[in-house]
Design an enzyme around this catalytic site. Structure first.
Site, mmCIF file in Angstrom:
data_model
loop_
_atom_site.group_PDB
_atom_site.id
_atom_site.type_symbol
_atom_site.label_atom_id
_atom_site.label_comp_id
_atom_site.label_asym_id
_atom_site.label_seq_id
_atom_site.Cartn_x
_atom_site.Cartn_y
_atom_site.Cartn_z
ATOM 1 N N ARG B 122 -7.556 -46.005 0.750
ATOM 2 C CA ARG B 122 -7.223 -44.130 0.481
ATOM 3 C C ARG B 122 -6.334 -44.018 0.801
ATOM 4 O O ARG B 122 -6.167 -43.432 1.896
ATOM 5 C CB ARG B 122 -8.454 -43.412 0.735
ATOM 6 C CG ARG B 122 -9.821 -43.396 -0.495
ATOM 7 C CD ARG B 122 -10.831 -42.236 -0.551
ATOM 8 N NE ARG B 122 -11.115 -41.733 -1.637
ATOM 9 C CZ ARG B 122 -11.545 -40.761 -2.186
ATOM 10 N NH1 ARG B 122 -11.627 -40.023 -0.972
ATOM 11 N NH2 ARG B 122 -11.255 -40.555 -3.578
ATOM 12 N N GLN B 127 -3.505 -45.141 -3.764
ATOM 13 C CA GLN B 127 -3.827 -44.029 -5.143
ATOM 14 C C GLN B 127 -3.204 -44.285 -5.924
ATOM 15 O O GLN B 127 -4.749 -43.901 -7.331
ATOM 16 C CB GLN B 127 -2.904 -42.807 -5.127
ATOM 17 C CG GLN B 127 -3.891 -41.572 -3.458
ATOM 18 C CD GLN B 127 -2.997 -40.295 -3.951
ATOM 19 O OE1 GLN B 127 -2.028 -39.937 -4.683
ATOM 20 N NE2 GLN B 127 -3.656 -39.466 -2.616
ATOM 21 N N ASP B 130 -6.538 -46.661 -7.385
ATOM 22 C CA ASP B 130 -7.489 -45.844 -6.614
ATOM 23 C C ASP B 130 -7.995 -45.679 -8.004
ATOM 24 O O ASP B 130 -8.536 -45.467 -8.850
ATOM 25 C CB ASP B 130 -7.645 -44.844 -6.361
ATOM 26 C CG ASP B 130 -9.190 -44.294 -5.229
ATOM 27 O OD1 ASP B 130 -10.008 -44.410 -5.808
ATOM 28 O OD2 ASP B 130 -9.107 -43.686 -4.437
ATOM 29 N N SER B 133 -10.947 -43.643 -8.294
ATOM 30 C CA SER B 133 -10.818 -41.905 -7.898
ATOM 31 C C SER B 133 -10.757 -41.838 -9.869
ATOM 32 O O SER B 133 -11.762 -40.758 -10.140
ATOM 33 C CB SER B 133 -10.023 -41.290 -7.673
ATOM 34 O OG SER B 133 -9.756 -41.633 -5.630
ATOM 35 N N TYR B 231 -14.254 -39.433 2.599
ATOM 36 C CA TYR B 231 -15.930 -39.747 2.302
ATOM 37 C C TYR B 231 -16.219 -38.386 2.671
ATOM 38 O O TYR B 231 -16.409 -38.752 4.433
ATOM 39 C CB TYR B 231 -16.152 -40.410 1.804
ATOM 40 C CG TYR B 231 -15.203 -41.455 1.017
ATOM 41 C CD1 TYR B 231 -15.376 -40.913 -0.314
ATOM 42 C CD2 TYR B 231 -14.810 -42.949 1.645
ATOM 43 C CE1 TYR B 231 -15.151 -41.352 -1.483
ATOM 44 C CE2 TYR B 231 -14.623 -43.275 0.290
ATOM 45 C CZ TYR B 231 -14.436 -42.908 -0.916
ATOM 46 O OH TYR B 231 -13.723 -43.452 -1.953
#
Lengths: 477, 524
Positions: B122, B127, B130, B133, B231
């Site tokens: 992350r 991104q 990802d 996500s 997280y």
């Protein structure tokens, strides 16, 4: 008029002068305050002229009228950007008058002494006051005469040099004769010796020699101070002119002169203190000239200066909601305040939040920028000082820096070795985008490299400030 | 080099790892693309659409895997699928290596390189690939939609001719990507949305999405979300108790509960207990996004919609992204495509499996027959570590008072010293100087004092007028010169006249300039 009436007029004048200075605490009351000063001055002059012991009104009348006309002419002709020069020039005049009055006092003292020896008729005027003095009082008076002339002479040459530097007739760089401050210190020591000799009756030549020395000190002291320190110098000279007047007041036994001189002297002193504080420098280091020794190599600056053009600035301004303009001496030099005002008007008409951030030492005179912006009809309630606006830069879309350098230099905070380390600066680099209007790539008055120009969010907008800003106007929506 | 996408074998899986659109982009990287026949059918991409995009449609998975060098998938492969691979081929899919140890060993034994999409670190740069996500975003949205379709009422409050409708109250537990997406969807449907998260630093994000952050008055020391890659970390029993008490308090008034609380590598924490469900009104809906890992709610059954004894609906679907297959496939295929972009720095169809690269190293779980999981810590921190904001210690009233007293004392002391010194000097002068001098000195000292008091109040912007006015006023030296004009000595008269002249210039000039300046200051 009797002595009593004159005294009453003097008391009224002193009160009016205090009210006049006090009234400057706000823009609106200031307009009234200046009238207090004018009335007070008129009262004092009229009372003196009509009072006892003043003769030759036929000479006095034309001279005052002539001087007044000259003053009127100068005051109406001067440009607002030339204000620093004018103030400096007027200071020199006060110094000169103080020197002359001191000389006169000396001549009269000698005259009275001769007169006493001859045992003639009672004396008139100033001589009359002198005739009643005891030997101790005469000794004290000699000290006062000496001090009055000394301060007056320093103020005279110092102000002339300051005037020349501000008017660009002399190079703004700090210059010293070989020997530097030793010369000043030597001249000062000699003056003290001459004072002792004068008091013990050494005669007129000591006074004259001291005058020459003092004139030299004034010249050399101000020559050694760089252009960036001029706000301090001008306020310091302002203070000196006041102390000179006070010293004359002691000599002549005139309380109004003492009061007024003390007011002006303390005013100048406080202004100097405020200016020094704003540059984070001690008064002594300013007077000693140049910048203090650095403690190590300056921080490496990475990146490059990226130039932009009027299109880029205009589109950024069109997109911005909040704009802060940071003017400096460069704006005064380029006479750009009218264009800046027009820019402000247009941006405000488009519904943008436009404000001005004024650093205490921006320009060459305390409050210099405020006066220029006021002249260009920028409303004073959007002109803010450093402490009021410094926290707002991070919330600002666009900052336009016009002709300022050191007062927006992040090195003051980031580089402990910088000569200006610790000086409070406007934190313009925290804004989203910064445009710097500047003539070229050179460093400013202080000769310090400015890392702001190399930051990612900074764009350089080279060119004469007036031309650049005027060029922006048609491109704004 | 060829990239192929196989058809998903899992019953509930409708997504596909390559779309015609992503295939076009992959071709620009220099790859040729292949897809197993019918792979995109469930997501709405027909074989013809693939052919139109220049993708070869291959009859079976075995053929495709034999032919392609890179194989893209959504779900982790079965052991049978792994066996189809030859050494040196690369598989890109979700893999969950921590839970699938056997599969990981099998893949290493076969010699297949596995890039696990769920292991993408992350960091900002990663991104775009990802996938967790992008899938969580869809799950969060879909959770609200599922809740809405099971909830018998409006989300938004309305006042209609037929009567007033109260708005639904939604509680979202866990404000990760899925939670935030759920908040956004619920608020845009008009519900009053509350959200809870164990990380107080996300309060701002929650509020930015339009929900109210449920504050828990608990000092949990130095919880730092950055340490766990953004997280949540397991919380202490005391904190958990406090949290449950808060939920118990909220439960009776909440209509929709969406739970998204997951802790990496653990079973989902039980946060919505049976007694809370019992206090909820009939018809309320609970959507448990953590169902796959046991669920946040006591009653959750994975992949089932159940109704509790008091009529509360508990939804435990684990295939929410699959229920929006077209959207999910598009995003997932884009994630894969971005991964390939990073693997192909030269855009020449020649992949470079650079194990020095944080993102590639982090997501590669087997490489050249070796298990490379878990990866070393990435060189770049996941999220800039949020320094716990050191609140300036509030001084207590007593401390403040003591401080004020101390400053007062210091001021008194320094002022006293100055006064004492000044008095001493004056006394000394007074002892020797004649009375006439002393009376003037008194005036002088008082005037200085008045000057200091008055000047401090002068406004900053008026400093230039101040200088001009003091300048004019210092023309008062004219008073000294005037009487001297009456002298009998002609030198004195000449000098005095000159003084009067310059002083007059100064007075008139100074005042006029001041007036000019002040006249310009105007309010807007």
């Amino acid at each position: 008029m009797t002595f009593g009436t004159v005294s009453a007029a003097y008391i009224a004048a002193a009160a009016l002068f205090i009210l006049s200075l006090g009234g400057l605490s706000g823009q609106e009351s200031a307009k009234r305050a200046v009238w207090y000063g004018i009335v007070g001055m008129a009262l004092a002059v009229i009372a003196t002229v009509c009072g006892p012991g003043v003769g030759r009104l036929l000479i006095i009348g034309p001279i005052i009228t002539g001087g007044g006309l000259l003053g009127y002419y100068v005051a109406n002709r001067v440009q607002m950007t030339e204000m620093p020069q004018l103030v400096a020039a007027l200071h020199s005049v006060v110094g000169l008058a103080a020197v002359f009055i001191g000389f006169n006092a000396h001549i009269e003292v000698a005259h009275v002494a001769m007169h006493d020896a001859a045992g003639g008729s009672p004396l008139l005027g100033f001589a009359g006051i002198l005739a009643h003095k005891t030997p101790v009082e005469l000794a004290i008076m000699k000290v006062e005469v000496f001090l009055g002339v000394f301060i007056g002479a320093i103020t005279f040459t110092g102000s002339i040099i300051a005037f020349c530097k501000l008017a660009g007739k002399l190079d703004g760089k700090a210059r010293k004769l070989p020997g530097g401050h030793i010369l000043n210190a030597g001249a000062f020591t000699m003056s003290v010796i001459l004072l002792l000799m004068y008091v013990s009756g050494a005669g007129a030549w000591t006074l004259l020699l001291m005058t020459v020395l003092a004139l030299f000190i004034g010249y050399h002291l101000i020559m050694g101070i760089g252009g960036a320190d001029m706000p301090v110098v001008v306020s310091m000279l302002n203070s000196y002119s006041g102390w000179a007047a006070a010293a004359i007041g002691f000599t002549l036994g005139n309380d109004l002169l003492i009061v007024t001189g003390a007011l002006v002297g303390s005013s100048g002193a406080i202004l100097s203190y405020i200016m020094c504080k704003a540059m984070n420098r001690s008064f002594v280091s300013v007077i000693l000239g140049g910048f203090g020794g650095t403690t190590g190599p300056a921080m490496e600056i990475s990146g490059e200066q990226i130039a932009t053009d009027a299109d880029g600035v205009a589109s950024a301004l069109n997109d911005a909601d909040s704009v802060i303009i940071v003017p400096g001496y460069g704006m005064a030099v380029a006479q750009a305040q009218q264009s800046v005002s027009e820019l402000t008007r247009k941006l405000r008409a488009a519904g943008k939040d436009v404000r001005f951030a004024i650093h205490p030492v921006a320009g060459r005179l305390p409050g210099h920028m405020n006066v220029l912006l006021a002249e260009a009809k920028v409303p004073y309630d959007i002109v803010l000082e450093m402490d009021e606006i410094n926290d707002d830069f991070s919330k600002t879309d666009v900052v336009i820096v016009i002709g300022s350098n050191d007062i927006v230099n992040p090195a003051a905070q980031e580089d402990p070795n910088s000569p200006i380390a610790g000086m409070p600066v406007l934190e313009v680099w925290k804004a989203k985008q910064v445009f710097v209007s500047k003539r070229g790539q050179g460093t400013g008055y202080s000769g310090i490299e400015n890392p702001l120009f190399f930051k990612d969010n900074t764009r350089m907008f080279y060119g004469d400030a007036k031309v650049s800003i005027s060029g922006l106007l048609p491109m704004l929506r | 080099m060829r990239i192929g996408a196989v058809k998903e074998r899992h019953d509930l899986e409708t997504r596909v790892a390559m779309t015609p659109e992503s295939a076009e982009q992959l071709k620009k990287l220099g790859y040729s693309c292949a897809v197993e026949a019918g792979a995109g059918q469930a997501a709405g991409f027909s074989d013809d659409a693939y052919r139109a995009a220049g993708v070869t449609v291959v009859g079976s998975a075995a053929l495709l895997i034999a032919d392609a060098d890179f194989i893209a998938k959504v779900r982790p492969p079965t052991e049978a699928e792994i066996d189809l691979f030859a050494a040196g081929k690369t598989l890109i899919s979700f893999f969950y290596p921590a839970q699938n140890g056997d599969l990981l060993a099998r893949a290493a034994a076969v010699g297949v390189n596995v890039i696990a999409m769920d292991m993408v670190p992350r960091i900002s740069r990663a991104q775009k690939m990802d996938a967790l996500s992008s899938m969580a975003n869809i799950a969060g949205y879909r959770a609200v939609i599922e809740a809405s379709s099971n909830f018998g009422r409006f989300f938004t409050g309305q006042v209609t001719a037929a009567g007033k409708v109260a708005p639904a109250k939604v509680l979202v537990i866990g404000a990760g990507v899925a939670g935030l997406a759920a908040i956004g969807t619920a608020t845009s449907l008009g519900a009053i949305t509350y959200a809870f998260d164990v990380r107080p630093e996300v309060a701002e994000q929650i509020e930015s999405m339009g929900a109210e952050f449920v504050y828990l008055d608990f000092d949990n020391g130095s919880e730092d979300g950055a340490a766990t890659g953004g997280y949540a970390a397991p919380s202490s029993p005391e904190f958990r108790e406090k949290q449950l008490a808060k939920f118990r308090e909220l439960a009776p008034q909440i209509d929709i509960v969406i739970t998204t609380a997951l802790i990496p590598g653990r079973d989902a924490p039980k946060l919505w207990l049976a007694d809370m469900v019992a206090t909820m009104r009939p018809g309320s809906v609970i959507v448990d996004l953590a169902a796959e890992r046991g669920g946040n709610c006591d009653l959750t059954v994975a992949d089932q919609r159940i109704v509790s004894g008091n009529g509360v609906i508990v939804i435990g679907y684990t295939d929410l992204p699959s229920r929006m297959a077209a959207q999910a496939s598009t995003l997932y295929a884009n994630n894969i495509r971005h991964m390939m972009t990073d693997l192909t720095p030269a855009k020449d169809g020649a992949p470079v499996h650079n194990m020095e690269d944080d993102v590639i190293r982090g997501s590669t779980v087997t490489y050249q027959g070796q298990i490379t999981f878990p990866p070393p810590r990435p060189k770049v921190q996941a999220i800039s570590a949020q320094k716990p904001q050191q609140k300036a210690k509030e001084a207590t009233v007593d401390e403040k008072r003591a401080q004020a007293a101390a400053t007062f004392k210091a001021q008194t002391k320094s002022q006293g010293l100055v006064l004492l010194g000044a008095t001493a000097v004056l006394l000394l002068v007074g002892a020797y100087a004649p009375p006439s001098f002393m009376s003037h000195l008194v005036v002088f000292v008082l005037a200085c004092f008045v000057g200091f008091q008055v000047i401090w109040n002068v406004s900053h912007s008026l400093h230039t007028p101040l200088m001009a006015v003091t300048n004019a006023v210092s023309g008062i030296v004219i008073l000294g010169a005037l009487p001297q004009i009456g002298s009998g000595n002609w030198v004195v008269v000449a000098l005095a006249s000159l003084s009067v002249l310059v002083a007059a210039i100064n007075i008139v000039g100074g005042f006029l300039v001041t007036r000019r300046m002040l006249a310009m200051f105007q309010k807007s």
